[in-house]
Scaffold this motif. Sequence first.
Motif, PDB file in Angstrom:
ATOM      1  N   LEU A 121     -74.122  35.527  85.823  1.00 43.68           N
ATOM      2  CA  LEU A 121     -75.554  35.318  86.070  1.00 43.68           C
ATOM      3  C   LEU A 121     -76.194  36.543  86.718  1.00 43.68           C
ATOM      4  O   LEU A 121     -77.405  36.776  86.542  1.00 43.68           O
ATOM      5  N   LYS A 122     -75.409  37.324  87.458  1.00 43.95           N
ATOM      6  CA  LYS A 122     -75.947  38.522  88.089  1.00 43.95           C
ATOM      7  C   LYS A 122     -76.451  39.519  87.041  1.00 43.95           C
ATOM      8  O   LYS A 122     -77.356  40.314  87.318  1.00 43.95           O
ATOM      9  N   VAL A 123     -75.858  39.483  85.860  1.00 42.84           N
ATOM     10  CA  VAL A 123     -76.278  40.393  84.794  1.00 42.84           C
ATOM     11  C   VAL A 123     -77.739  40.162  84.449  1.00 42.84           C
ATOM     12  O   VAL A 123     -78.499  41.109  84.207  1.00 42.84           O
ATOM     13  N   LEU A 124     -78.172  38.894  84.433  1.00 44.86           N
ATOM     14  CA  LEU A 124     -79.559  38.569  84.104  1.00 44.86           C
ATOM     15  C   LEU A 124     -80.523  39.108  85.154  1.00 44.86           C
ATOM     16  O   LEU A 124     -81.677  39.425  84.850  1.00 44.86           O
ATOM     17  N   GLU A 125     -80.047  39.194  86.392  1.00 42.54           N
ATOM     18  CA  GLU A 125     -80.903  39.672  87.477  1.00 42.54           C
ATOM     19  C   GLU A 125     -81.039  41.194  87.468  1.00 42.54           C
ATOM     20  O   GLU A 125     -82.077  41.729  87.859  1.00 42.54           O
ATOM     21  N   LYS A 126     -80.003  41.873  87.012  1.00 45.87           N
ATOM     22  CA  LYS A 126     -79.954  43.325  87.157  1.00 45.87           C
ATOM     23  C   LYS A 126     -80.271  44.086  85.873  1.00 45.87           C
ATOM     24  O   LYS A 126     -80.413  45.303  85.888  1.00 45.87           O
ATOM     25  N   LYS A 127     -80.386  43.354  84.753  1.00 42.09           N
ATOM     26  CA  LYS A 127     -80.555  44.038  83.478  1.00 42.09           C
ATOM     27  C   LYS A 127     -81.708  43.427  82.693  1.00 42.09           C
ATOM     28  O   LYS A 127     -81.935  42.212  82.745  1.00 42.09           O
ATOM     29  N   ASP A 128     -82.431  44.263  81.980  1.00 50.28           N
ATOM     30  CA  ASP A 128     -83.523  43.787  81.122  1.00 50.28           C
ATOM     31  C   ASP A 128     -82.961  42.826  80.084  1.00 50.28           C
ATOM     32  O   ASP A 128     -81.980  43.140  79.398  1.00 50.28           O
ATOM     33  N   ILE A 129     -83.594  41.647  79.969  1.00 51.27           N
ATOM     34  CA  ILE A 129     -83.070  40.630  79.056  1.00 51.27           C
ATOM     35  C   ILE A 129     -83.039  41.109  77.615  1.00 51.27           C
ATOM     36  O   ILE A 129     -82.220  40.671  76.803  1.00 51.27           O
ATOM     37  N   ASN A 130     -83.939  42.038  77.262  1.00 45.73           N
ATOM     38  CA  ASN A 130     -83.964  42.569  75.894  1.00 45.73           C
ATOM     39  C   ASN A 130     -82.778  43.487  75.604  1.00 45.73           C
ATOM     40  O   ASN A 130     -82.530  43.830  74.447  1.00 45.73           O
ATOM     41  N   LYS A 131     -82.069  43.880  76.659  1.00 50.45           N
ATOM     42  CA  LYS A 131     -80.918  44.762  76.486  1.00 50.45           C
ATOM     43  C   LYS A 131     -79.588  44.024  76.667  1.00 50.45           C
ATOM     44  O   LYS A 131     -78.538  44.642  76.730  1.00 50.45           O
ATOM     45  N   ILE A 132     -79.679  42.709  76.759  1.00 49.05           N
ATOM     46  CA  ILE A 132     -78.467  41.894  76.928  1.00 49.05           C
ATOM     47  C   ILE A 132     -78.116  41.254  75.596  1.00 49.05           C
ATOM     48  O   ILE A 132     -78.986  40.676  74.920  1.00 49.05           O
ATOM     49  N   ASP A 133     -76.866  41.341  75.203  1.00 47.18           N
ATOM     50  CA  ASP A 133     -76.463  40.783  73.907  1.00 47.18           C
ATOM     51  C   ASP A 133     -76.434  39.254  73.960  1.00 47.18           C
ATOM     52  O   ASP A 133     -76.395  38.645  75.028  1.00 47.18           O
ATOM     53  N   ASP A 134     -76.454  38.647  72.776  1.00 49.70           N
ATOM     54  CA  ASP A 134     -76.543  37.189  72.662  1.00 49.70           C
ATOM     55  C   ASP A 134     -75.362  36.476  73.316  1.00 49.70           C
ATOM     56  O   ASP A 134     -75.527  35.430  73.947  1.00 49.70           O
ATOM     57  N   GLN A 135     -74.170  37.041  73.167  1.00 49.01           N
ATOM     58  CA  GLN A 135     -72.985  36.397  73.728  1.00 49.01           C
ATOM     59  C   GLN A 135     -73.081  36.306  75.254  1.00 49.01           C
ATOM     60  O   GLN A 135     -72.746  35.280  75.847  1.00 49.01           O
ATOM     61  N   THR A 136     -73.561  37.360  75.891  1.00 50.20           N
ATOM     62  CA  THR A 136     -73.714  37.344  77.347  1.00 50.20           C
ATOM     63  C   THR A 136     -74.761  36.323  77.772  1.00 50.20           C
ATOM     64  O   THR A 136     -74.594  35.623  78.778  1.00 50.20           O
ATOM     65  N   LEU A 137     -75.840  36.221  76.994  1.00 49.39           N
ATOM     66  CA  LEU A 137     -76.875  35.234  77.300  1.00 49.39           C
ATOM     67  C   LEU A 137     -76.327  33.810  77.190  1.00 49.39           C
ATOM     68  O   LEU A 137     -76.647  32.945  78.009  1.00 49.39           O
TER      69      LEU A 137
END
Length: 280
Positions: free
Chosen positions: A160-176
């Motif tokens: 969940l920390k990834v969502l806080e620290k990274k732009d959601i448009n740069k996060i791959d679908d699997q991580t989401l």
Amino acid sequence: MNFIDLIWLFFIASALSPIIQKKMLESARLRLIRKIEKDRKSRVIAMIHRQETMALLGFPIFKYIDIQDSEEVMRAIRMTDEAVPIDLVLHTPGGLVLAAEQIAYALKGHKAKVTVFVPHYAMSGGTLIALAADEIVMDPHAVLGPVDPQLGQYPAASILKVLEKKDINKIDDQTLIMADISHKALNQVKNCVKTILSPKLSEEKAEQIADLLSRGQWTHDYPITYKQAKELGLPVSTKMPVEIYQLMNLYPQPVQRRPSVQYIPVPYKGGEERPNKSML
């Protein structure tokens, strides 16, 4: 009797020896468990996970809480009258959340007193089970652990920390997708802990402990000592019966060719002369 016969007898004796030793060990365990039950007028359940080795091939088998454990513990609880206290000897690194939750809810539902003994450690799912007890008896140096859920090799809270620290448009679908599952897992475990702790603790205290243990504040292997557990408000004590340690001795780790820990296995008291080489 010729030489070939002697060789066959040797192989037969070698094959039967581990079986006989195992039966003798199981018998010793049952005798000691029965003694503890008579002394405490309770039902004793031992859930002790050691690394075991296959008898012939020597492969290590790592033990953890699984569905078979939950089935066996729930069966033992069902066979115990509601007026009979339950003593659970717990030694585990954790395991499946589902199995740990089933055991915890079954213990919570038992009307007589439930005591969990932790002689060394009860981490993760083991802590979840311990929280269901009316009393947790710990060795002064034993530890519990956080109950934050793990998704594969990653902590749910860290995903969940990834969502806080990274732009959601740069996060791959699997991580989401994993983040969505992580959010659900954290809420589920927190609610489970809160339910288990109620009504033994106030709603506010149960909420506080559930949040602290499940939110991922510490690493998953963080040791919660007796002192820290006491400060959290958990019902812990250090009144460990000596028979519990004796029972743990009957669940030895597999013998290695070169032991990593050695000591003279006799009690030492202040002022006594220590054994020396000439005395052994």
